[in-house]
Design an enzyme around this catalytic site. Structure first.
Site, mmCIF file in Angstrom:
data_model
loop_
_atom_site.group_PDB
_atom_site.id
_atom_site.type_symbol
_atom_site.label_atom_id
_atom_site.label_comp_id
_atom_site.label_asym_id
_atom_site.label_seq_id
_atom_site.Cartn_x
_atom_site.Cartn_y
_atom_site.Cartn_z
ATOM 1 C CD GLU A 288 -3.930 -2.732 6.955
ATOM 2 O OE1 GLU A 288 -2.738 -2.861 6.652
ATOM 3 O OE2 GLU A 288 -4.605 -1.759 6.610
ATOM 4 C CB SER B 264 4.435 -2.424 12.081
ATOM 5 O OG SER B 264 4.024 -1.104 12.389
ATOM 6 C CG HIS C 14 -6.084 1.842 4.784
ATOM 7 N ND1 HIS C 14 -5.680 2.796 5.693
ATOM 8 C CD2 HIS C 14 -5.092 0.933 4.716
ATOM 9 C CE1 HIS C 14 -4.465 2.464 6.139
ATOM 10 N NE2 HIS C 14 -4.093 1.342 5.565
ATOM 11 C CG ASN D 227 -1.743 1.224 1.377
ATOM 12 O OD1 ASN D 227 -1.820 2.037 0.454
ATOM 13 N ND2 ASN D 227 -2.389 1.383 2.527
ATOM 14 C CD1 TRP D 228 3.839 1.300 -2.637
ATOM 15 C CD2 TRP D 228 3.581 2.170 -4.688
ATOM 16 N NE1 TRP D 228 4.655 0.606 -3.492
ATOM 17 C CE2 TRP D 228 4.513 1.120 -4.762
ATOM 18 C CE3 TRP D 228 3.257 2.862 -5.855
ATOM 19 C CZ2 TRP D 228 5.126 0.743 -5.951
ATOM 20 C CZ3 TRP D 228 3.866 2.485 -7.033
ATOM 21 C CH2 TRP D 228 4.793 1.447 -7.087
ATOM 22 C CE LYS D 229 -0.279 3.221 4.709
ATOM 23 N NZ LYS D 229 -0.260 3.291 6.151
ATOM 24 N N GLY E 60 1.984 1.705 10.932
ATOM 25 C CA GLY E 60 2.989 2.758 10.934
ATOM 26 C C GLY E 60 3.641 3.010 12.280
HETATM 27 P P1 PGA Z 1 2.479 -0.108 7.637
HETATM 28 O O1 PGA Z 1 1.059 0.219 6.932
HETATM 29 O O2 PGA Z 1 2.957 -1.415 7.047
HETATM 30 O O3 PGA Z 1 3.364 1.051 7.260
HETATM 31 O O4 PGA Z 1 2.230 -0.207 9.092
HETATM 32 C C1 PGA Z 1 0.130 -0.792 6.682
HETATM 33 C C2 PGA Z 1 -1.112 -0.225 6.051
HETATM 34 O O5 PGA Z 1 -1.509 0.900 6.371
HETATM 35 O O6 PGA Z 1 -1.746 -0.893 5.224
#
Ligand code: PGA
Length: 255
Positions: A168, A214, A96, A8-10, A174
């Site tokens: 999640e 994470s 999400h 997920n590149w956000k 994060g």
């Molecule tokens: P992260 O994000 O791996 O940086 O914790 C996961 C996500 O938001 O899908």
């Protein structure tokens, strides 16, 4: 079942960074033989570019990070499922936690999106997860199962094959903090049991259920051992081509 790993590149990456990422994949993996289902959720402005860039990759899923359930309309800033189909995008993340919390997405909207996208044969990665408060109050299972049931309301059996569930926990996204392996295992079991009761045991066993929050090259091995876990939704560790390919290579060793 092959593992599934989705990045997920956000709101990250530029064209030149996407090109560098692609070069890493070209050097490190063989798309035709890699034993893992994989994909990337790309910022909408780069979807068409990324689809084109990866046109020789037959297995990669190019996904959006959100999509509207209406075919078109006066929805400034949104993109519709029809527009995804138009540029050959394979599907989208839906619900999400960043969409739920920062953009006030409701269970009802998420349900409409899941229903529409899955009915159009778009891969629909439905994200669910409890907040830190929920976790502290020990109501994680209730919260996640209620999000799941609300999102799947009226979704017919025939469309469930297009849905991937991503568990999640919001407090793990994060933060570098991850749940215990047994906490993940239990939640995945609860999710599978819910799918069995909503649909049937076959779907409960076979639906892809991912963990996200994470995940990185140092901790993925702990989770890969979990037999009921189908794979991962990965944020920051998916941004660098070499980390992402390492995750794919680790995942490809498991069935
Ligand atoms: P992260 O994000 O791996 O940086 O914790 C996961 C996500 O938001 O899908």
């Amino acid at each position: 079942m092959r593992k599934t790993i989705i990045g997920n590149w956000k709101m990250f990456k530029t064209i030149s960074e996407i090109n560098i990422f692609k070069n890493h994949l070209d050097m490190m993996i063989d798309d035709k033989t890699i034993n893992v289902e994989y994909g990337i959720a790309v910022p909408s402005i780069y979807l068409q570019y990324t689809v084109e860039l990866f046109k020789d990759y037959k297995n990669i899923l190019i996904l959006a990070q959100d999509a509207h359930y209406k075919e078109n309309g006066a929805y400034t800033g949104c993109i519709s499922y029809t527009q995804l189909l138009d540029v050959n995008v394979d599907g989208s993340l839906i619900g999400h936690s960043e969409r739920r919390t920062m953009f006030n997405e409701t269970d009802e909207e998420i349900n409409k999106k899941v229903m529409t996208l899955s009915s159009k044969n778009l891969t629909t990665v439905l994200c669910v997860g409890e907040s830190l408060d929920d976790y502290k109050q020990k109501v994680s299972v209730q919260i996640v199962i209620s999000q799941l049931k609300n999102a799947l309301e009226m979704v017919p059996l025939n469309d469930v094959k297009n849905i991937i569930i991503a568990y999640e926990p919001v407090w793990a996204i994060g933060t570098g903090i991850v749940p215990n392996v047994s906490e993940i295992e239990n939640m995945i079991t609860e999710i599978r049991n819910t799918i069995s009761s909503l649909y049937n045991q076959k779907y409960g066993n076979s639906i892809r259920v991912l963990y996200g929050g994470s995940v990185n090259i140092n901790n993925i091995d702990d989770f890969l051992k979990l037999e009921n876990l189908s794979g991962f939704l990965v944020g920051s560790a998916s941004l660098k081509g070499n980390d992402f390919t390492e995750l794919l290579m680790k995942g490809s060793k498991y069935e």
